[in-house]
Design a protein around this motif. Structure first.
Motif, PDB file in Angstrom:
ATOM      1  N   ASN A  51      -5.509  -7.919  22.262  1.00 19.10           N
ATOM      2  CA  ASN A  51      -4.726  -9.147  22.478  1.00 19.10           C
ATOM      3  C   ASN A  51      -5.635 -10.339  22.774  1.00 19.10           C
ATOM      4  O   ASN A  51      -5.340 -11.178  23.628  1.00 19.10           O
ATOM      5  N   GLY A  64       2.357  -2.011  20.396  1.00 20.66           N
ATOM      6  CA  GLY A  64       2.529  -3.441  20.141  1.00 20.66           C
ATOM      7  C   GLY A  64       1.289  -4.271  20.383  1.00 20.66           C
ATOM      8  O   GLY A  64       1.239  -5.439  20.003  1.00 20.66           O
ATOM      9  N   ASP A  65       0.250  -3.703  21.009  1.00 25.53           N
ATOM     10  CA  ASP A  65      -0.999  -4.433  21.242  1.00 25.53           C
ATOM     11  C   ASP A  65      -1.747  -4.659  19.931  1.00 25.53           C
ATOM     12  O   ASP A  65      -1.698  -3.835  19.027  1.00 25.53           O
ATOM     13  N   GLU A  66      -2.458  -5.792  19.867  1.00 19.35           N
ATOM     14  CA  GLU A  66      -3.318  -6.073  18.714  1.00 19.35           C
ATOM     15  C   GLU A  66      -4.748  -5.708  19.098  1.00 19.35           C
ATOM     16  O   GLU A  66      -5.285  -6.212  20.071  1.00 19.35           O
ATOM     17  N   ILE A  80      -2.393  -3.319  14.657  1.00 20.60           N
ATOM     18  CA  ILE A  80      -1.347  -3.382  15.668  1.00 20.60           C
ATOM     19  C   ILE A  80      -0.986  -1.937  16.020  1.00 20.60           C
ATOM     20  O   ILE A  80      -0.710  -1.130  15.135  1.00 20.60           O
ATOM     21  N   LYS A  82       1.023   1.090  16.748  1.00 21.23           N
ATOM     22  CA  LYS A  82       2.386   1.505  16.456  1.00 21.23           C
ATOM     23  C   LYS A  82       2.765   2.761  17.240  1.00 21.23           C
ATOM     24  O   LYS A  82       3.910   2.927  17.637  1.00 21.23           O
TER      25      LYS A  82
END
Length: 140
Positions: A51, A64-66, A80, A82
């Motif tokens: 993030n 959901g983290d990048e 990302i 999943k």
């Protein structure tokens, strides 16, 4: 614990059951790096961002983290999260655990390799070596 006071917060260590996994373990599990120790080294070297911020190997990633990983050769992988996994899995299963938003790799130039010598011509002379270096320098 030291990681709780150094910016890792409650997300460090992956102690909350199935909600988070160590980032070095996760990037190894989904086959972004070859070994877990190289995943930890990438984190320590500042090549892994979650993030947008640099993270330690023990940082916990969530769904959901990048995750951005700078690989050898200057290529950057942007994924990302999943699904969280702790164990290394096969490649077909691993690609289901993330969404790959990485930019495409740069196109490889289709040029003949410079400096390929015929078999049996012997060791290159100093003049040959300089000629090969000149050709390689002109292409790269």
């Amino acid at each position: 614990m030291a990681s709780e006071t150094s910016g890792g917060g409650a997300s460090g260590g992956g102690q909350t059951g199935g909600e988070s996994v160590r980032v070095d373990s996760w990037i190894w599990s989904v086959r972004l790096v070859k070994t877990r120790s190289s995943g930890g080294a990438a984190c320590k070297g500042g090549h892994v961002r979650v993030n947008g911020e640099r993270v330690k190997p023990s940082y916990g990633v969530h769904v959901g983290d990048e995750v951005r990983l700078r690989q050898a050769g200057g290529r950057e992988r942007v994924v990302i999260v999943k699904r969280l996994i702790r164990k290394r899995v096969g490649a077909p299963v691993a690609v289901e655990c993330y969404v790959d938003n990485s930019p495409p790799p740069p196109p490889r130039e289709a040029v003949a390799p410079a400096g390929v010598r015929d078999r049996g011509t012997g060791r290159p002379t100093k003049r040959d070596r300089r000629e090969m270096e000149r050709l390689r320098g002109a292409e790269g």
